[in-house]
Design an enzyme around this catalytic site. Structure first.
Site, short mmCIF file in Angstrom:
data_model
loop_
_atom_site.label_atom_id
_atom_site.label_comp_id
_atom_site.label_asym_id
_atom_site.label_seq_id
_atom_site.Cartn_x
_atom_site.Cartn_y
_atom_site.Cartn_z
N ASP A 34 109.87 84.11 -2.88
CA ASP A 34 109.39 85.43 -3.31
C ASP A 34 108.96 85.28 -4.76
O ASP A 34 109.75 84.82 -5.59
CB ASP A 34 110.50 86.47 -3.17
CG ASP A 34 110.05 87.87 -3.51
OD1 ASP A 34 108.86 88.18 -3.30
OD2 ASP A 34 110.89 88.67 -3.97
N ARG B 117 105.98 81.89 3.53
CA ARG B 117 106.32 83.31 3.53
C ARG B 117 105.30 84.07 4.36
O ARG B 117 104.10 83.90 4.21
CB ARG B 117 106.34 83.87 2.12
CG ARG B 117 106.61 85.38 2.17
CD ARG B 117 107.28 85.89 0.98
NE ARG B 117 107.59 87.30 1.14
CZ ARG B 117 107.83 88.10 0.15
NH1 ARG B 117 107.83 87.64 -1.08
NH2 ARG B 117 108.11 89.36 0.35
N ARG C 265 113.64 85.21 2.91
CA ARG C 265 112.34 84.57 2.67
C ARG C 265 112.51 83.19 2.06
O ARG C 265 113.46 82.95 1.33
CB ARG C 265 111.47 85.43 1.80
CG ARG C 265 112.11 85.74 0.48
CD ARG C 265 111.61 86.97 -0.17
NE ARG C 265 111.97 88.11 0.62
CZ ARG C 265 111.69 89.36 0.34
NH1 ARG C 265 111.05 89.64 -0.75
NH2 ARG C 265 112.03 90.34 1.11
N ASP D 155 107.36 87.50 -7.82
CA ASP D 155 107.02 88.85 -8.30
C ASP D 155 106.59 88.79 -9.75
O ASP D 155 107.32 88.26 -10.60
CB ASP D 155 108.23 89.79 -8.20
CG ASP D 155 108.59 90.15 -6.78
OD1 ASP D 155 107.68 90.27 -5.95
OD2 ASP D 155 109.80 90.32 -6.50
#
Length: 152
Positions: A96, A83, A93, A98
């Protein structure tokens, strides 16, 4: 140890493999223990833009790392999986990661906002999170995660 939740998403390359490698990498973080992994959810890219569909999941973990240290570890894993961050909120991507929740703590820092500021608006986050922790409360909205999901 604090309970934290991390959302995982991928829509480039071997998406299933990207998620598996990310989970395996998270399991190797020092002072962290993965205690739950949701099922995989397939979702269209956010924003009605032309790009491959995502696969998404959420993990539950116990960690003694600070939220900042957990963010650094997440960023390291993203970078390892290819990434590149360049104001890419809506770009495709490979992975990811989070941080959704870090206990019931609230953080408003330049590079870290917890709870995740858009999690209550995202079915692809709330469904797997509700699967893992149906009684979990959103620390800002003071509503159960599953109730937020039902509102979508």
């Amino acid at each position: 140890m604090i309970t934290a939740y991390i959302a995982l998403g991928s829509n480039l390359g071997d998406k299933q493999q990207n998620i598996k490698i990310a989970i395996r990498s998270i399991k190797q973080i020092k002072d962290t223990r993965v205690t739950g992994v949701s099922g995989i959810y397939r979702t269209p890219a956010e924003g009605n833009i032309q790009q491959p569909n995502y696969i998404n999941a959420v993990i539950e973990m116990k960690t003694s790392l600070s939220a900042i240290a957990l963010l650094k570890e997440s960023s390291r894993i993203e970078k390892t999986l290819g990434r590149v961050r360049i104001n890419d909120r809506l770009l495709p991507r490979t992975i990811d990661l989070d941080i959704l929740l870090y206990g019931q703590k609230i953080y408003r820092l330049p590079h870290l906002t917890i709870p995740h500021p858009r999690m209550h608006k995202r079915r692809f986050v709330l469904e797997p999170l509700c699967e893992l922790a149906p009684e979990l409360m959103h620390p800002v909205l003071n509503k159960p995660i599953c109730a937020l999901l039902k509102k979508l």
